[in-house]
Scaffold this motif. Structure first.
Motif, PDB file in Angstrom:
ATOM      1  N   VAL A   1       5.738   6.866  42.852  1.00  0.00           N
ATOM      2  CA  VAL A   1       5.070   7.896  43.650  1.00  0.00           C
ATOM      3  C   VAL A   1       5.562   7.766  45.083  1.00  0.00           C
TER       4      VAL A   1
ATOM      5  N   LYS B   1       5.525   8.662  36.104  1.00  0.00           N
ATOM      6  CA  LYS B   1       4.243   7.959  36.248  1.00  0.00           C
ATOM      7  C   LYS B   1       4.381   6.556  36.838  1.00  0.00           C
TER       8      LYS B   1
ATOM      9  N   TYR C   1      10.543  14.265  36.976  1.00  0.00           N
ATOM     10  CA  TYR C   1       9.713  14.227  38.199  1.00  0.00           C
ATOM     11  C   TYR C   1       9.140  15.605  38.463  1.00  0.00           C
TER      12      TYR C   1
ATOM     13  N   ASN D   1       7.318  17.542  42.110  1.00  0.00           N
ATOM     14  CA  ASN D   1       6.871  17.358  43.487  1.00  0.00           C
ATOM     15  C   ASN D   1       6.431  18.677  44.090  1.00  0.00           C
TER      16      ASN D   1
ATOM     17  N   TYR E   1       4.879  15.434  48.300  1.00  0.00           N
ATOM     18  CA  TYR E   1       4.340  14.460  47.347  1.00  0.00           C
ATOM     19  C   TYR E   1       5.133  14.567  46.048  1.00  0.00           C
ATOM     20  N   GLU E   2       5.506  13.416  45.490  1.00  0.00           N
ATOM     21  CA  GLU E   2       6.294  13.426  44.248  1.00  0.00           C
ATOM     22  C   GLU E   2       5.831  12.321  43.312  1.00  0.00           C
ATOM     23  N   GLU E   3       5.756  12.664  42.033  1.00  0.00           N
ATOM     24  CA  GLU E   3       5.519  11.684  40.977  1.00  0.00           C
ATOM     25  C   GLU E   3       6.731  11.696  40.058  1.00  0.00           C
ATOM     26  N   GLN E   4       7.175  10.499  39.696  1.00  0.00           N
ATOM     27  CA  GLN E   4       8.329  10.396  38.804  1.00  0.00           C
ATOM     28  C   GLN E   4       8.002   9.415  37.689  1.00  0.00           C
TER      29      GLN E   4
END
Length: 682
Positions: free
Chosen positions: A258, A255, A223, A225, A250-253
């Motif tokens: 979110v 793909k 991830y 963020n 904001y975080e993306e893990q």
């Protein structure tokens, strides 16, 4: 991900080499200055920590920095009476005095975070970047904060610029070992005359980690963020002050997942005269997640808006605070038929006074009127008595409540592959209200409620030793549990299990907490804590007393009647937890070091010997574990600070549990990690 192992190794090597001895004299950063230990959470007014008549823990910015923590969870783990547990849904949350995560309110600067998943808030989304201090109030606090504060409150106080301030810092943190992590921080504080600014950015990323490589899924996927925060203050005059703060996460893990979290708070403080002041505030927050699984997208969108007015009066020997406001809560998510809303109006008042020179008493109450469940009145009284110059007695009794959440009322989840359905109580009656088995079930859920008792002593036998002892008990009624419906429902496949929510259980938690703070010399300080906990279900106790509960010591043993002395208690609770920290500081060389230990005794996950769901001493247990963390720190010319540390020094992984609880990551621990941080002061 912009983190790789090669960079970690180079970074660790470089910073280790940079340790030298610079002779810069600095004040003792661990010195307890009781005059400066003030908090706001316990009474919503500024109070000196030692004068409060209820159990409160304060974690200072210096303690956070010395621990090497990057996220809120890291520092809370080292506090007395606090555990992190993973529930059956796989979500991890904070446990206070044996009460589950859903009963503890988490706030930033006095306003709550939203976005609970199965009752848990993900505390990894909170960076410790701009935290001034963390305040933990144990015991019911609904008299001030309403629902969710049944078991206590954790309030994160962020930085605020003081007069004529211009400072900032940039820090780089690298962790390597069982988990790779990169954390970059910037902070800026400015204040001149009437205008002040606090701004900061945090970037955090990790390749994740896998505790069970033999399984197909990864424990925590990679991830990255970022968190941005901005706070502006302006004093129109000494009597009229304005503040606006913004925070965005904001975080993306991997793909596939979110999540974002936005908070905005506006306050106007008006000092009417020497006695009265009014505070107007408006808070808005939005939490959103989007997850993809097997080609399907699940969404979760929660918003909260809260206008509030507070009036405070300070008299010669007492103070009064009262307030009125409304919570406008909304949730739109997959598995709901439509967007649902909660509206709750509330009013509260609290009087803080000294009936005699040695006694301080605080009485308060709050009334919440909700559009979806019954109203709640939450009174509380706290009092302290100064017996002599070194001994003080403290006690409090309070009522707390937690309203049914959106999921318990409106959920509509159908797992065809698993062969089960989970329905909120409103959804169950709306869809199947004409089914006889459903008609026999109440259409409403009552708020869960509790009465909490805390009583203890604060002892200062000598000037450099402080001991706090606190006994507690929380009696909780109308717990909302997931219950299996007898029989099936029309339109569902035959054999599909149906679960819904119902008020059933009565449980209690009780125990004792001991905190010790001892300044051994000008160089050494010891801080330690211990909690003994009992957490049990009153219905289970009644069943055992009736003599109708049977169990087997081993699968081949004969069946026996379970005795009350064999009853262990609720799952996921440890009877003993210990934390111990030894700090060393060399003032002449601006060098410090610390070693910190955390112990948690054994606990059960569930009934493993078929004693009707009751956990007894013959069940399988997750073994107790101890983790040792160390850190050293050096400051160069007050311009640069270098820290190096090792978490889980002896690489305790909990592998002994792997055979008993197969493919269960929750019983395993993250192994040894090395980290280093360089901070440049601007």
């Amino acid at each position: 991900m912009f983190l790789n192992r090669l960079f970690c190794i180079l970074f660790l090597s470089t910073t280790t080499f940079m340790f030298t001895q610079e002779k810069v004299v600095k004040k003792d950063s661990l010195k307890i200055n009781t005059l400066n230990e003030v908090i706001v959470t316990a009474t919503r007014t500024v109070r000196q920590l030692s004068s409060l008549p209820m159990p409160v823990t304060l974690i200072s910015k210096k303690q956070i920095r010395k621990s090497g923590a990057t996220r809120l969870k890291d520092i809370l783990l080292e506090q007395t009476g606090i555990n992190f547990v993973t529930n059956h849904s796989g979500f991890t949350g904070v446990q206070v005095q044996g009460l589950s995560a859903e009963y503890t309110m988490i706030m930033i600067d006095g306003v709550p975070l939203v976005g609970r998943r199965s009752g848990n808030l993900d505390l990894n989304r909170i960076s410790v970047n701009n935290i001034k201090q963390i305040e933990i109030v144990k015991g019911p606090s609904s008299s001030l904060y309403g629902s969710e504060a049944l078991g206590g409150v954790i309030n994160i106080i962020t930085e605020k610029p003081k007069k004529n301030t211009l400072k900032g810092n940039v820090s780089y943190f690298v962790r390597s070992g069982s988990q790779d992590e990169l954390d970059i921080n910037t902070n800026f504080l400015y204040r001149k005359e009437k205008f002040g600014v606090v701004a900061g950015i945090n970037l955090n990323s990790s390749d994740g980690f896998d505790l069970t490589p033999e399984t197909t899924y990864k424990t925590t996927k990679a991830y990255q963020n970022y968190t941005g925060n901005l706070k502006l203050t302006y004093d129109f005059s000494d009597q009229l002050k304005f503040l606006i703060s913004q925070r965005y996460f904001y975080e993306e893990q991997a793909k596939n997942n979110v999540q974002s979290d936005w908070n905005s708070n506006v306050e106007l403080h008006h000092q009417l005269n020497d006695t009265w002041n009014i505070n107007y505030s408006f808070y808005a927050t939005k939490f959103k997640t989007e997850s993809k699984f097997n080609g399907k997208v699940s969404e979760f969108k929660q918003t909260l808006m809260r206008p509030e007015i507070r009036v405070t009066a300070k008299f010669s020997n007492s103070s009064l605070i009262s307030g009125i406001g409304v919570n406008l809560d909304a949730l739109d998510r997959t598995f709901f038929a439509k967007k649902e809303t909660f509206n709750a109006k509330y009013i509260f008042a609290q009087y803080d006074f000294h009936p005699t020179e040695r006694i301080n008493t605080i009485v308060g109450t709050r009334f919440d009127s909700h559009n979806k469940y019954k109203s709640a009145l939450s009174p509380k009284i706290s009092s302290s008595y100064k017996i002599n110059d070194w001994l003080k007695a403290k006690g409090s009794v309070g009522y707390g409540f937690k309203a049914p959440d959106f999921r318990q009322l409106f959920f509509n989840f159908n797992n065809n592959a698993g062969g089960y359905v989970v329905l909120g109580i409103k959804t169950l009656h709306e869809l199947y209200g004409n089914v006889p088995s459903v008609q026999a079930i109440s259409k409403d859920l009552k708020p869960e409620n509790s009465i909490g008792y805390n009583f203890g002593f604060e002892i200062k036998p000598i000037s450099n030793l402080k001991i706090s002892i606190n006994g507690f008990r929380n009696d909780i009624k109308d717990l909302i549990n997931t219950v299996a419906l007898k029989g099936g429902l029309p339109s569902l496949n035959p054999g599909t299990s149906v679960f819904y929510y119902e008020n059933r259980d009565q449980v209690f938690t009780q125990g004792i907490e001991l905190d010790l703070n001892y300044k051994i010399s000008n160089n050494f300080r010891f801080i330690g804590g211990y909690q003994y906990l009992e957490a049990k279900d009153k219905e289970d106790i009644s069943k055992i007393k009736s003599g109708n509960i049977f169990f087997r010591r081993t699968p081949s043993s004969p069946s026996e009647i379970l005795k009350l002395s064999d009853y262990f208690g609720l799952s996921n609770r440890s009877k003993h937890t210990v934390n111990a920290k030894l700090f060393y500081q060399n003032l002449a060389h601006n060098f410090s070091a610390n070693i910190r230990a955390i112990f948690r005794s054994k606990y059960a996950l569930f009934d493993t010997n078929n004693s009707q769901g009751i956990v007894d001493v013959y069940d399988d247990f997750v073994a107790g574990n101890t983790q040792i963390n160390v850190a050293v720190e050096k400051t160069f010319f007050n311009l640069m600070n270098v820290q190096f540390g090792i978490d889980n020094l002896f690489d305790e992984k909990g592998l002994i549990n792997k055979e008993t609880f197969k493919n269960n990551d929750a019983v395993l621990l993250l192994g040894r990690n090395f980290y280093t941080r360089i901070r440049f002061n601007l």
